[in-house]
Design a protein around this motif. Structure first.
Motif, PDB file in Angstrom:
ATOM      1  N   TRP A  16       0.829  -1.204   0.000  1.00 39.93           N
ATOM      2  CA  TRP A  16       0.000   0.000   0.000  1.00 39.93           C
ATOM      3  C   TRP A  16       0.864   1.254   0.000  1.00 39.93           C
ATOM      4  CZ3 TRP A  16      -3.999  -2.557  -1.269  1.00 39.93           C
ATOM      5  CH2 TRP A  16      -4.248  -3.807  -0.696  1.00 39.93           C
ATOM      6  N   SER A  17       1.941   1.258   0.784  1.00 37.48           N
ATOM      7  CA  SER A  17       2.810   2.432   0.838  1.00 37.48           C
ATOM      8  C   SER A  17       3.590   2.594  -0.469  1.00 37.48           C
ATOM      9  CB  SER A  17       3.768   2.351   2.034  1.00 37.48           C
ATOM     10  OG  SER A  17       4.588   1.200   1.954  1.00 37.48           O
ATOM     11  N   ASN A  20       1.112   3.994  -3.034  1.00 37.85           N
ATOM     12  CA  ASN A  20       0.833   5.404  -2.729  1.00 37.85           C
ATOM     13  C   ASN A  20       2.032   6.291  -3.052  1.00 37.85           C
ATOM     14  OD1 ASN A  20      -1.759   4.829  -1.843  1.00 37.85           O
ATOM     15  ND2 ASN A  20      -1.144   4.575   0.293  1.00 37.85           N
ATOM     16  N   ASN A  33      -7.316   5.522  -9.208  1.00 36.74           N
ATOM     17  CA  ASN A  33      -6.981   4.470  -8.245  1.00 36.74           C
ATOM     18  C   ASN A  33      -7.923   3.283  -8.405  1.00 36.74           C
ATOM     19  OD1 ASN A  33      -6.270   2.864  -6.111  1.00 36.74           O
ATOM     20  ND2 ASN A  33      -6.334   4.488  -4.573  1.00 36.74           N
ATOM     21  N   GLN A  36      -6.950  -0.075  -4.354  1.00 31.76           N
ATOM     22  CA  GLN A  36      -7.579  -0.434  -3.086  1.00 31.76           C
ATOM     23  C   GLN A  36      -9.089  -0.597  -3.243  1.00 31.76           C
ATOM     24  OE1 GLN A  36      -5.144   2.804  -1.079  1.00 31.76           O
ATOM     25  NE2 GLN A  36      -5.444   1.400   0.631  1.00 31.76           N
ATOM     26  N   ILE A 375      -2.963  -3.235  -7.925  1.00 28.92           N
ATOM     27  CA  ILE A 375      -2.219  -3.884  -6.847  1.00 28.92           C
ATOM     28  C   ILE A 375      -1.494  -5.129  -7.366  1.00 28.92           C
ATOM     29  CG2 ILE A 375      -2.440  -5.101  -4.636  1.00 28.92           C
ATOM     30  CD1 ILE A 375      -2.793  -2.066  -4.453  1.00 28.92           C
TER      31      ILE A 375
END
Length: 419
Positions: A16-17, A20, A33, A36, A375
């Motif tokens: 996730w980091s 981002n 996006n 997520q 992802i």
């Protein structure tokens, strides 16, 4: 300097980091996006109106009972009794948690002790691992077998199969629990009745608890079987996890629930009491209204049809590009295979991306060059099985249709990188 506990010490930078970070640095803005799994639109008005009304009630602004507000437990019991084929007791067989994730943590805290083992399927929801390890449990992994032709042709999520021999080999005297996720994140697989029966029979034979994560249960596109309905013996060993946040498009509300036998639920509730005592009162009240009214308003069927339509709308771009994908049987995630996409040999990936599997590079490339976030699913695998997913990316389609169309238009830019 204080030394942190081993359970949080030395954790690598998570997916996730990294996503981002790329999204912030990308020259293509604004980022679309698709990574997520949060909704890009509000809950239905009858739910948000109920939340606003609850804020004006004195008791809805104070602590709720630790096992949940009676109105919500009753509404859930009434909604699920027909689905389970029996009367669910709201007082003893339902407990409310602060999101499904905290509910699963409570289940692990309630039953797992140091040395106990828990079987999960790869790919897995990443929170399972830390939730199992927190109380001292050990994870045993069984991979779903990916479609044989998944890199060359469109397949079904049903083609990700369970190797029951591997499941049985993973069982030993230390095995305490097995975790199911159906409909599955990220694959979108709905475990078949045959698969569930075989897994359930193994659990009865070896006296293993079943934690069935069914947070996408209202979004099935093919027949959906709940493992707790297969036999009284299996039901006696099963805790079913649900999510009002997933059901009503409000993941930020953090309202989850577990349904199961009273002699199991009481220990989940006991652990929940020590973790956070109780969950948000006004949002529990609003969720109760949701379960009370969803059927009469036709919300469940509308929600299912709309989400299936979003899956079809979005996957049309992969059909255009000739990129294979796995058609989900439920939920709102799509896995697409990017084996045909050539990443430039001289592309400047940062070291923490360059050292990771190919799907991380694909994800970084899509964000930096096309402005679309997805992802990399190797995050949901053990190191030895990452090869199964290194050409895939996960997309969340729970977005407004104009966002899906914007993502499709940008993804068409892949043509110049395809072989």
């Amino acid at each position: 300097m204080f030394r942190p506990a081993s359970r949080v010490r030395g954790q690598k930078q998570d997916v996730w980091s990294i996503v981002n970070e790329a999204a912030t640095a990308s020259p293509v803005q604004p980022i679309i996006n698709m990574g997520q799994g949060f909704f890009g639109y509000n809950p239905p008005k009858f739910i948000t109106d109920a939340a606003k009304e609850a804020l004006d009630k004195v008791d809805c602004n104070q602590y709720s009972p630790t096992k949940g507000r009676p109105r919500l437990k009753t509404a859930i019991a009434k909604a699920y009794s027909p689905l389970f084929g029996r009367n669910v007791d709201p007082d003893t067989e339902v407990t409310i948690t602060t999101g499904a994730n905290e509910g699963m943590l409570s289940a692990f805290m309630g039953f797992i002790e140091p040395g106990d083992e828990v079987i999960i399927f790869e790919p897995f929801f990443d929170q399972y691992i830390s939730n199992i390890e927190m109380p001292g449990g050990t994870v045993r992994y069984v991979p779903l077998q990916p479609p044989k032709n998944g890199g060359t042709e469109v397949s079904s999520a049903a083609d990700w199969t369970v190797d029951l021999e591997k499941v049985e080999r993973a069982i030993n005297p230390k095995t305490k629990m097995i975790v199911l996720n159906t409909p599955h994140n990220p694959v979108g697989k709905i475990f078949s009745k045959t698969e569930l029966q075989a897994i359930g029979d193994l659990c009865v034979k070896h006296n293993i608890l079943i934690l069935s994560d069914e947070v996408y249960d209202r979004l099935p596109y093919t027949p959906f079987t709940r493992i707790a309905t297969l036999s009284p013996e299996i039901a006696a060993q099963t805790l079913t996890v649900g999510s009002a946040g997933k059901n009503f498009y409000c993941t930020g509300w953090r309202v989850g629930y577990l349904i199961g036998p009273a002699n199991l639920i009481k220990y989940v509730a006991a652990a929940h009491t020590r973790i956070c005592f109780s969950s948000v009162s006004p949002l529990q009240e609003a969720a109760a209204v949701g379960f009370e009214r969803a059927e009469e308003l036709g919300f469940w069927e509308q929600s299912r049809k709309e989400m299936q339509g979003k899956v079809q709308r979005f996957c049309a771009v992969f059909d255009e590009l000739g990129l294979p994908y796995s058609k989900p049987e439920g939920g709102y995630f799509v896995l697409a295979n990017f084996a045909r996409v050539n990443l430039p040999d001289d592309y400047n990936f940062p070291p923490h991306v360059a050292e990771r599997p190919r799907d991380y590079k694909l994800s970084w490339f899509l964000i930096m060059e096309l402005g679309v976030a997805a992802i990399p699913p190797t995050e949901f695998y053990t190191k030895q099985n990452m090869w199964m997913a290194e050409d895939w990316l996960r997309f969340a389609v729970c977005k407004e249709d104009n966002v899906l169309e914007g993502a499709k238009e940008r993804l068409r830019g892949l043509r110049k990188y395809m072989r």
